[in-house]
Design a protein around this motif. Structure first.
Motif, mmCIF file in Angstrom:
data_model
loop_
_atom_site.group_PDB
_atom_site.id
_atom_site.type_symbol
_atom_site.label_atom_id
_atom_site.label_comp_id
_atom_site.label_asym_id
_atom_site.label_seq_id
_atom_site.Cartn_x
_atom_site.Cartn_y
_atom_site.Cartn_z
ATOM 1 N N LEU A 91 26.096 39.946 73.814
ATOM 2 C CA LEU A 91 25.895 41.072 72.902
ATOM 3 C C LEU A 91 24.692 40.827 71.994
ATOM 4 O O LEU A 91 23.875 41.734 71.770
ATOM 5 N N VAL A 92 24.580 39.618 71.474
ATOM 6 C CA VAL A 92 23.433 39.276 70.624
ATOM 7 C C VAL A 92 22.137 39.390 71.424
ATOM 8 O O VAL A 92 21.130 39.919 70.938
ATOM 9 N N LYS A 93 22.177 38.912 72.675
ATOM 10 C CA LYS A 93 20.987 38.994 73.533
ATOM 11 C C LYS A 93 20.611 40.445 73.804
ATOM 12 O O LYS A 93 19.420 40.793 73.828
ATOM 13 N N ASP A 94 21.616 41.304 73.997
ATOM 14 C CA ASP A 94 21.342 42.727 74.251
ATOM 15 C C ASP A 94 20.632 43.383 73.060
ATOM 16 O O ASP A 94 19.760 44.237 73.242
ATOM 17 N N VAL A 95 21.038 42.991 71.836
ATOM 18 C CA VAL A 95 20.400 43.541 70.641
ATOM 19 C C VAL A 95 18.932 43.129 70.593
ATOM 20 O O VAL A 95 18.043 43.942 70.318
ATOM 21 N N ILE A 96 18.669 41.858 70.890
ATOM 22 C CA ILE A 96 17.304 41.319 70.803
ATOM 23 C C ILE A 96 16.400 41.884 71.894
ATOM 24 O O ILE A 96 15.223 42.173 71.669
ATOM 25 N N THR A 142 14.738 50.139 74.387
ATOM 26 C CA THR A 142 14.458 51.372 73.645
ATOM 27 C C THR A 142 15.159 51.330 72.285
ATOM 28 O O THR A 142 16.108 50.565 72.085
ATOM 29 N N ALA A 143 14.688 52.186 71.388
ATOM 30 C CA ALA A 143 15.292 52.267 70.058
ATOM 31 C C ALA A 143 16.737 52.743 70.147
ATOM 32 O O ALA A 143 17.610 52.279 69.402
ATOM 33 N N GLU A 144 17.000 53.649 71.085
ATOM 34 C CA GLU A 144 18.359 54.165 71.265
ATOM 35 C C GLU A 144 19.303 53.069 71.748
ATOM 36 O O GLU A 144 20.431 52.945 71.264
ATOM 37 N N GLU A 145 18.824 52.260 72.691
ATOM 38 C CA GLU A 145 19.635 51.162 73.217
ATOM 39 C C GLU A 145 19.906 50.130 72.128
ATOM 40 O O GLU A 145 21.016 49.615 72.002
#
Length: 346
Positions: free
Chosen positions: A217-222, A226-229
């Motif tokens: 989850l942390v990796k997905d944020v980084i 896109t801004a939406e993602e």
């Protein structure tokens, strides 16, 4: 003369912009102290700052280096403005201990350690090689250690409460789980009154509700494309953090009476799942002292499950106790390091 002095502090447009951003970063950094005032259920954003504070601190230091290169006058000014930003980092990296005053031999050694369910080979051997008089283990179910402890810790008194274990070389005269009226999931606490022969202490083993933050989850944020993602993944992360913080608040509401009404000096060992100057840390240190900060030196971080280490494991103590020595065993068998403190009763 006054006009000349003002001219020396005058900045071009670019450096004015940099200085403004510098002040904004300092404002955000200093807002960590608002955790003294606001609960997570009221305003949780200040507690977020305690989690990401090392990143903020790096930015603060970067600004100081910038001004050192471009304007020594502004470097002095920014350094003075930044002094309060160093204390939260000191609580994780007390390079030189300024509090240590007690010398001589201690009377009681205590370990707090999240064993991560004894999953890694060598976890039990790590404990055997660093035995303490009292050992408070988190994420340590009875079935995960019963055979080993029966053979290797046969002289210890033992109490098991779900994910919590209390070992003691001294007789346990009273013990129980700390009941919670809130739905706190995996988080729980237990206490034991222990007869040392010359005095009695109350030890509390506390496992604060985990945040359930996966590395993915942390990796997905980084790595969001896109801004939406990024907004979607950040919202998931925020939701988990807020839920955990509010549960922590409920746990502490149940815990604090056990500390305040204790007829004996208190030692609390915890996987707090919260960093220094968080609401959780400040709530406990209102009544108990941070043991490692009283005598330990160097790197105090205890959790290495992510890219950068953080401090979330602690031992706290009542003012009736003094800390002779404190250390962290930096061997990676769990995703946490054990904390060991040597105490002396005043």
């Amino acid at each position: 003369m006054g006009l000349l002095s003002r001219d020396k502090f005058r900045l071009n447009y670019f450096n004015r912009f940099i200085f403004t951003i510098n002040l904004l970063v300092l404002f955000i950094a200093y807002s960590i102290y608002l955790n003294y005032i606001f609960k997570p259920s009221e305003i949780h954003y200040f507690n977020f700052i305690s989690i990401g504070y090392p990143i903020l601190f790096i930015i603060v230091i970067t600004f100081m280096f910038y001004w050192l290169l471009f304007s020594w006058r502004h470097f002095i000014l920014v350094t003075l403005l930044s002094l309060g930003a160093f204390y939260p980092m000191y609580l994780s990296y007390p390079v030189k201990n300024l509090s240590k005053q007690v010398h001589g031999e201690g009377q009681l050694t205590v370990m707090s350690f999240n064993t991560h369910g004894f999953r890694a080979d060598g976890t039990s051997e790590l404990i055997e090689n660093n035995l303490a008089d009292i050992m408070l283990l988190q994420e340590s179910r009875e079935k995960q250690q019963k055979h080993w402890s029966a053979k290797k810790l046969d002289r210890y008194y033992k109490e098991y409460f779900g994910l919590l274990t209390i070992y003691s070389r001294y007789p346990i005269i009273k013990t129980n789980v700390i009941e919670s009226t809130a739905n706190t999931g995996a988080g729980m606490g237990a206490y034991a009154d222990i007869d040392l022969g010359f005095d009695t202490v109350r030890v509390i083993n506390l496992y604060m509700e985990p945040m359930y933050i996966e590395k993915a989850l942390v990796k997905d944020v980084i790595t969001s494309d896109t801004a939406e993602e990024m907004e979607q993944t950040s919202k998931k992360l925020e939701t988990k953090l807020v839920k955990g913080m509010v549960m922590h608040q409920s746990q502490l509401d149940e815990l604090i009476p056990f500390i305040r009404r204790s007829p004996h000096p208190v030692i609390l060992g915890s996987d707090l799942n919260a960093t220094p100057l968080s609401y959780e840390y400040l709530k406990i240190t209102k009544y108990l002292n941070d043991s490692y900060i009283m005598a330990g030196e160097g790197n105090a971080t205890t959790f290495h499950g992510f890219k950068f280490p953080i401090r979330i494991d602690y031992l706290f103590h009542s003012p009736e106790l003094e800390v002779v020595d404190a250390k962290i065993i930096r061997k990676k068998f769990s995703d946490h390091f054990p904390v060991i403190v040597n105490y002396k009763l005043q």
